[in-house]
Write a protein that holds these residues in place. Structure first.
Motif, PDB file in Angstrom:
ATOM      1  N   ASP A 212       5.461  11.217  -5.804  1.00  0.00           N
ATOM      2  CA  ASP A 212       5.617  12.171  -4.747  1.00  0.00           C
ATOM      3  C   ASP A 212       7.055  11.652  -3.944  1.00  0.00           C
ATOM      4  O   ASP A 212       6.978  10.894  -3.238  1.00  0.00           O
ATOM      5  CB  ASP A 212       4.462  12.405  -3.823  1.00  0.00           C
ATOM      6  N   THR A 213       8.091  12.227  -4.520  1.00  0.00           N
ATOM      7  CA  THR A 213       9.339  11.689  -4.112  1.00  0.00           C
ATOM      8  C   THR A 213       9.516  12.252  -2.532  1.00  0.00           C
ATOM      9  O   THR A 213      10.302  11.450  -1.776  1.00  0.00           O
ATOM     10  CB  THR A 213      10.661  12.509  -4.624  1.00  0.00           C
ATOM     11  N   ASN A 214       9.091  13.429  -2.016  1.00  0.00           N
ATOM     12  CA  ASN A 214       8.859  14.003  -0.775  1.00  0.00           C
ATOM     13  C   ASN A 214       8.383  12.823   0.217  1.00  0.00           C
ATOM     14  O   ASN A 214       8.766  12.405   1.376  1.00  0.00           O
ATOM     15  CB  ASN A 214       8.402  15.039  -0.402  1.00  0.00           C
ATOM     16  N   TYR A 215       7.082  12.378  -0.398  1.00  0.00           N
ATOM     17  CA  TYR A 215       6.333  11.448   0.420  1.00  0.00           C
ATOM     18  C   TYR A 215       7.145  10.161   0.693  1.00  0.00           C
ATOM     19  O   TYR A 215       7.134   9.461   1.525  1.00  0.00           O
ATOM     20  CB  TYR A 215       5.081  11.053  -0.306  1.00  0.00           C
ATOM     21  N   LEU A 216       7.858   9.803  -0.374  1.00  0.00           N
ATOM     22  CA  LEU A 216       8.607   8.492  -0.522  1.00  0.00           C
ATOM     23  C   LEU A 216       9.687   8.687   0.345  1.00  0.00           C
ATOM     24  O   LEU A 216      10.049   7.664   1.239  1.00  0.00           O
ATOM     25  CB  LEU A 216       9.179   8.078  -1.812  1.00  0.00           C
ATOM     26  N   ARG A 217      10.461   9.632   0.296  1.00  0.00           N
ATOM     27  CA  ARG A 217      11.838   9.863   1.294  1.00  0.00           C
ATOM     28  C   ARG A 217      11.244   9.979   2.512  1.00  0.00           C
ATOM     29  O   ARG A 217      11.971   9.594   3.684  1.00  0.00           O
ATOM     30  CB  ARG A 217      12.588  10.841   0.634  1.00  0.00           C
ATOM     31  N   GLN A 218      10.372  10.890   3.037  1.00  0.00           N
ATOM     32  CA  GLN A 218      10.046  11.393   4.605  1.00  0.00           C
ATOM     33  C   GLN A 218       9.054  10.326   5.090  1.00  0.00           C
ATOM     34  O   GLN A 218       9.166  10.314   6.261  1.00  0.00           O
ATOM     35  CB  GLN A 218       9.438  12.912   4.609  1.00  0.00           C
ATOM     36  N   PHE A 219       8.221   9.874   4.386  1.00  0.00           N
ATOM     37  CA  PHE A 219       7.016   9.127   4.816  1.00  0.00           C
ATOM     38  C   PHE A 219       7.229   7.447   4.784  1.00  0.00           C
ATOM     39  O   PHE A 219       7.493   6.773   5.763  1.00  0.00           O
ATOM     40  CB  PHE A 219       5.845   9.651   4.491  1.00  0.00           C
TER      41      PHE A 219
ATOM     42  N   ALA B   8       0.821  -1.214   0.083  1.00  0.00           N
ATOM     43  CA  ALA B   8      -0.153  -0.054  -0.039  1.00  0.00           C
ATOM     44  C   ALA B   8       0.819   1.210   0.002  1.00  0.00           C
ATOM     45  O   ALA B   8       0.517   2.054  -0.637  1.00  0.00           O
ATOM     46  CB  ALA B   8      -0.788  -0.115   1.301  1.00  0.00           C
ATOM     47  N   LEU B   9       2.011   1.313   0.863  1.00  0.00           N
ATOM     48  CA  LEU B   9       2.936   2.497   0.656  1.00  0.00           C
ATOM     49  C   LEU B   9       3.502   2.723  -0.498  1.00  0.00           C
ATOM     50  O   LEU B   9       3.730   3.678  -1.132  1.00  0.00           O
ATOM     51  CB  LEU B   9       3.893   2.275   1.861  1.00  0.00           C
ATOM     52  N   TRP B  10       3.875   1.534  -1.296  1.00  0.00           N
ATOM     53  CA  TRP B  10       4.608   1.797  -2.437  1.00  0.00           C
ATOM     54  C   TRP B  10       3.586   2.223  -3.628  1.00  0.00           C
ATOM     55  O   TRP B  10       3.806   3.031  -4.451  1.00  0.00           O
ATOM     56  CB  TRP B  10       5.165   0.235  -2.805  1.00  0.00           C
ATOM     57  N   GLU B  11       2.495   1.642  -3.617  1.00  0.00           N
ATOM     58  CA  GLU B  11       1.493   2.093  -4.549  1.00  0.00           C
ATOM     59  C   GLU B  11       1.120   3.498  -4.574  1.00  0.00           C
ATOM     60  O   GLU B  11       0.734   4.009  -5.356  1.00  0.00           O
ATOM     61  CB  GLU B  11       0.302   1.187  -4.517  1.00  0.00           C
ATOM     62  N   HIS B  12       0.853   3.996  -3.277  1.00  0.00           N
ATOM     63  CA  HIS B  12       0.831   5.369  -3.515  1.00  0.00           C
ATOM     64  C   HIS B  12       1.642   5.938  -3.842  1.00  0.00           C
ATOM     65  O   HIS B  12       1.407   7.210  -4.400  1.00  0.00           O
ATOM     66  CB  HIS B  12       0.670   5.868  -1.655  1.00  0.00           C
TER      67      HIS B  12
ATOM     68  N   TYR C  61       9.692   5.494   3.111  1.00  0.00           N
ATOM     69  CA  TYR C  61      10.832   4.702   3.092  1.00  0.00           C
ATOM     70  C   TYR C  61      10.939   4.123   4.522  1.00  0.00           C
ATOM     71  O   TYR C  61      11.535   3.304   4.611  1.00  0.00           O
ATOM     72  CB  TYR C  61      11.981   5.752   2.578  1.00  0.00           C
ATOM     73  N   PRO C  62      11.009   5.160   5.541  1.00  0.00           N
ATOM     74  CA  PRO C  62      11.256   4.608   6.801  1.00  0.00           C
ATOM     75  C   PRO C  62      10.540   3.281   7.411  1.00  0.00           C
ATOM     76  O   PRO C  62      10.895   2.250   8.003  1.00  0.00           O
ATOM     77  CB  PRO C  62      10.970   5.825   7.832  1.00  0.00           C
ATOM     78  N   VAL C  63       9.159   3.329   6.973  1.00  0.00           N
ATOM     79  CA  VAL C  63       8.360   2.163   7.131  1.00  0.00           C
ATOM     80  C   VAL C  63       8.483   1.244   6.316  1.00  0.00           C
ATOM     81  O   VAL C  63       8.609  -0.196   6.708  1.00  0.00           O
ATOM     82  CB  VAL C  63       7.025   2.620   7.228  1.00  0.00           C
TER      83      VAL C  63
ATOM     84  N   LYS D 228      11.514   0.419   4.910  1.00  0.00           N
ATOM     85  CA  LYS D 228      12.818  -0.110   5.445  1.00  0.00           C
ATOM     86  C   LYS D 228      12.658  -0.970   6.673  1.00  0.00           C
ATOM     87  O   LYS D 228      13.140  -2.283   6.715  1.00  0.00           O
ATOM     88  CB  LYS D 228      13.820   0.961   5.928  1.00  0.00           C
ATOM     89  N   GLU D 229      11.774  -0.716   7.658  1.00  0.00           N
ATOM     90  CA  GLU D 229      11.519  -1.496   8.923  1.00  0.00           C
ATOM     91  C   GLU D 229      10.675  -3.036   8.243  1.00  0.00           C
ATOM     92  O   GLU D 229      11.158  -3.885   9.030  1.00  0.00           O
ATOM     93  CB  GLU D 229      10.644  -0.927   9.717  1.00  0.00           C
ATOM     94  N   ILE D 230       9.828  -2.892   7.443  1.00  0.00           N
ATOM     95  CA  ILE D 230       9.093  -3.931   7.048  1.00  0.00           C
ATOM     96  C   ILE D 230      10.271  -5.086   6.218  1.00  0.00           C
ATOM     97  O   ILE D 230      10.158  -5.980   6.467  1.00  0.00           O
ATOM     98  CB  ILE D 230       8.191  -3.708   5.949  1.00  0.00           C
ATOM     99  N   THR D 231      11.108  -4.325   5.540  1.00  0.00           N
ATOM    100  CA  THR D 231      12.086  -5.038   4.866  1.00  0.00           C
ATOM    101  C   THR D 231      13.147  -5.665   5.611  1.00  0.00           C
ATOM    102  O   THR D 231      13.600  -6.737   5.465  1.00  0.00           O
ATOM    103  CB  THR D 231      12.705  -4.384   3.614  1.00  0.00           C
ATOM    104  N   GLU D 232      13.516  -5.122   6.686  1.00  0.00           N
ATOM    105  CA  GLU D 232      14.432  -5.586   7.632  1.00  0.00           C
ATOM    106  C   GLU D 232      13.672  -7.004   8.340  1.00  0.00           C
ATOM    107  O   GLU D 232      14.503  -8.020   8.501  1.00  0.00           O
ATOM    108  CB  GLU D 232      14.901  -4.448   8.707  1.00  0.00           C
ATOM    109  N   PHE D 233      12.268  -6.919   8.652  1.00  0.00           N
ATOM    110  CA  PHE D 233      11.806  -8.055   9.248  1.00  0.00           C
ATOM    111  C   PHE D 233      11.978  -9.195   8.385  1.00  0.00           C
ATOM    112  O   PHE D 233      12.309 -10.342   8.708  1.00  0.00           O
ATOM    113  CB  PHE D 233      10.415  -7.589   9.629  1.00  0.00           C
ATOM    114  N   TRP D 234      11.612  -9.088   7.116  1.00  0.00           N
ATOM    115  CA  TRP D 234      11.774 -10.147   6.104  1.00  0.00           C
ATOM    116  C   TRP D 234      13.080 -10.541   5.837  1.00  0.00           C
ATOM    117  O   TRP D 234      13.437 -11.876   5.633  1.00  0.00           O
ATOM    118  CB  TRP D 234      11.016  -9.908   4.783  1.00  0.00           C
ATOM    119  N   ASP D 235      14.224  -9.581   5.847  1.00  0.00           N
ATOM    120  CA  ASP D 235      15.236 -10.075   5.470  1.00  0.00           C
ATOM    121  C   ASP D 235      15.921 -10.924   6.791  1.00  0.00           C
ATOM    122  O   ASP D 235      16.664 -11.750   6.492  1.00  0.00           O
ATOM    123  CB  ASP D 235      16.235  -8.600   5.536  1.00  0.00           C
TER     124      ASP D 235
END
Length: 475
Positions: free
Chosen positions: A428-435, A418-422, A437-439, A441-448
């Protein structure tokens, strides 16, 4: 030159007439009052405040909700709660009525009821205003002194109702410490209005009013900030201020502000399937639904598409909570599946429509919800999966981070989608960078950390007893 000008005018008129012929009526309607909450009453909402309109003639029921009225906490999931009802009983309830119509206009987000009694035409208009954060109901009649009756405010948690000026209010506290409050104010033309005690409970008494308007507000002290203990401002002063401000406006200005706000979202998308026709407009919508299996009704398909957009606008607004399993509409304190945020595709399904149907702002509350739950989800995930970074979720989820039932391990990956499809829709690169991406990154770390790597490069999602259930080749 004159002939050319006339021809151009004729072409423009023809195009306008053609466009008008293809405009479909986006109205859901019936020729009888509702008796069933789930299948017959019509929903209205402004994102946080919602109501179900029954359209009763002698006795009307307006059942209302507020999106943050929840039991539970970070440990107990609890359930979404019903808030209360407004009951309007008229002295002439035994009088027969004719020419009844109850409708929901998707173009304006106005619900309407009209009928005739003893040769007099009665009308009502209901709307949930986002600009004013209230629900309003306007009653008019074709003669003076047409309205006499009583109005009650009730709530589902037994808090005492009290008089407040020319209205009623209720305030209470749930077992989890969440404060809630609701208030009802009346404006009338002609006749008199009094607050009377009846069976120890205050009621609004109307005598021979030409017409009147009810304004309802409700709120809790919920905050989506864990750092604030999930609590914000006292709701009673909040709803009192909203009622005062709404009561200071004319009915016309209240309604027009609502329509302007709603249409700024709704008018972004239109749909025409085949040649538009008004053939179905002469039938109540329930009959069209029953007949649909006998043949295609393109107008009904368009109506249902726009009804989905209407429901999303009405139950998911910027700054508020996302739509839950029942949107914001709920008449039970023990609703099915808690009327919660089910992470195993249910909450995701609520938002499938948002981005393709040009409602990204209605998608944002879902993303804000995901963001607000992160800290609690990390704590819970690390207890279940020691040594992993990031987080995932269980199936049942509330508004405080609490969760229950089974672990839905893929749930965080669905949230990430959902975050990526938005971003994919808006770029909106500001949305991607500031809002986002941090989420992400955390989800990706769980799966990693959670996935298991085999010597051949295959990555496996582990599950007790079925270690090979999911696998992929990393390159």
């Amino acid at each position: 030159m004159k002939k050319v000008w006339m021809m151009a005018c004729l072409i423009m008129i023809a195009r306008l007439l053609s466009a008008q012929a293809n405009v479909q009526t986006l109205t859901i309607w019936d020729n009888r009052p509702a008796t069933d909450w789930m299948t017959q009453a019509y929903p209205i909402g402004n994102g946080s405040l919602g109501a179900m309109v029954f359209g009763g003639v002698g006795r009307e029921r307006l059942q209302f909700n507020e999106s943050s009225l929840w039991t539970g906490d970070e440990q107990e999931t609890g359930a979404y709660q019903a808030f209360g009802d407004v009951w309007i009983s008229f002295d002439d309830s035994a009088t027969a009525f004719t020419h009844y119509k109850r409708e929901l206009d998707l173009n304006t987000a106005l619900a309407k009821v009209s009928y005739e009694k003893s040769g007099t035409r009665f009308t009502r208009t209901y709307w949930a205003s986002h600009p004013q954060q209230v629900i309003a109901v306007n009653f008019t009649a074709g003669k003076k002194g047409a309205y006499s009756g009583e109005i009650r405010l009730t709530n589902m948690h037994q808090a005492a109702v009290s008089a407040s000026g020319k209205g009623l209010q209720v305030a209470g506290v749930l077992n989890n410490g969440l404060k809630y409050a609701a208030g009802l104010q009346i404006k009338h033309t002609g006749g008199t209005v009094q607050i009377l005690q009846k069976d120890g409970v205050p009621v609004i008494r109307i005598n021979k009013a030409d017409g009147f308007t009810l304004v309802l507000a409700a709120a809790t002290n919920y905050s989506n900030q864990r750092s604030l203990g999930w609590r914000g401002a006292d709701p009673l002063p909040v709803i009192q201020k909203r009622l005062y401000q709404a009561a200071s406006e004319t009915v016309s200005r209240l309604q027009q502000a609502h329509i302007k706000d709603y249409q700024s979202w709704f008018n972004r998308a239109s749909l025409q399937l085949g040649t538009a026709t008004k053939a179905g407009d002469g039938q109540p919508t329930r009959e069209r639904l029953l007949q649909y299996k006998a043949g295609v009704d393109a107008g009904l398909e368009t109506l249902l598409f726009q009804y989905g957009r209407y429901l999303l606008i009405s139950s998911s607004r910027l700054g508020g909570l996302p739509a839950n399993l029942q949107g914001i509409w709920n008449d039970s304190n023990n609703p099915p599946w808690r009327s919660d945020y089910h992470s195993n595709i249910n909450v995701q399904m609520n938002y499938w429509l948002a981005l393709p149907a040009n409602l990204p702002e209605m998608h944002q509350p879902y993303l804000d919800y995901i963001n607000s739950m992160r800290a609690v989800k990390k704590d819970n995930t690390q207890k279940q999966y020691p040594g992993v970074r990031g987080w995932t979720v269980k199936t049942e989820n509330n508004i405080f981070g609490g969760e229950s039932f089974l672990w839905n391990t893929p749930g965080s990956a669905w949230y990430a989608q959902a975050l990526w499809e938005h971003y994919a829709f808006l770029q909106d690169t500001n949305y991607l960078r500031q809002f986002a991406y941090p989420v992400l990154k955390e989800i990706t770390e769980f799966w990693d950390d959670h996935l298991k790597r085999r010597p051949d490069g295959t990555v496996v999602a582990p599950k007790a007893g079925r270690p090979n259930m999911v696998h992929t080749k990393m390159v």
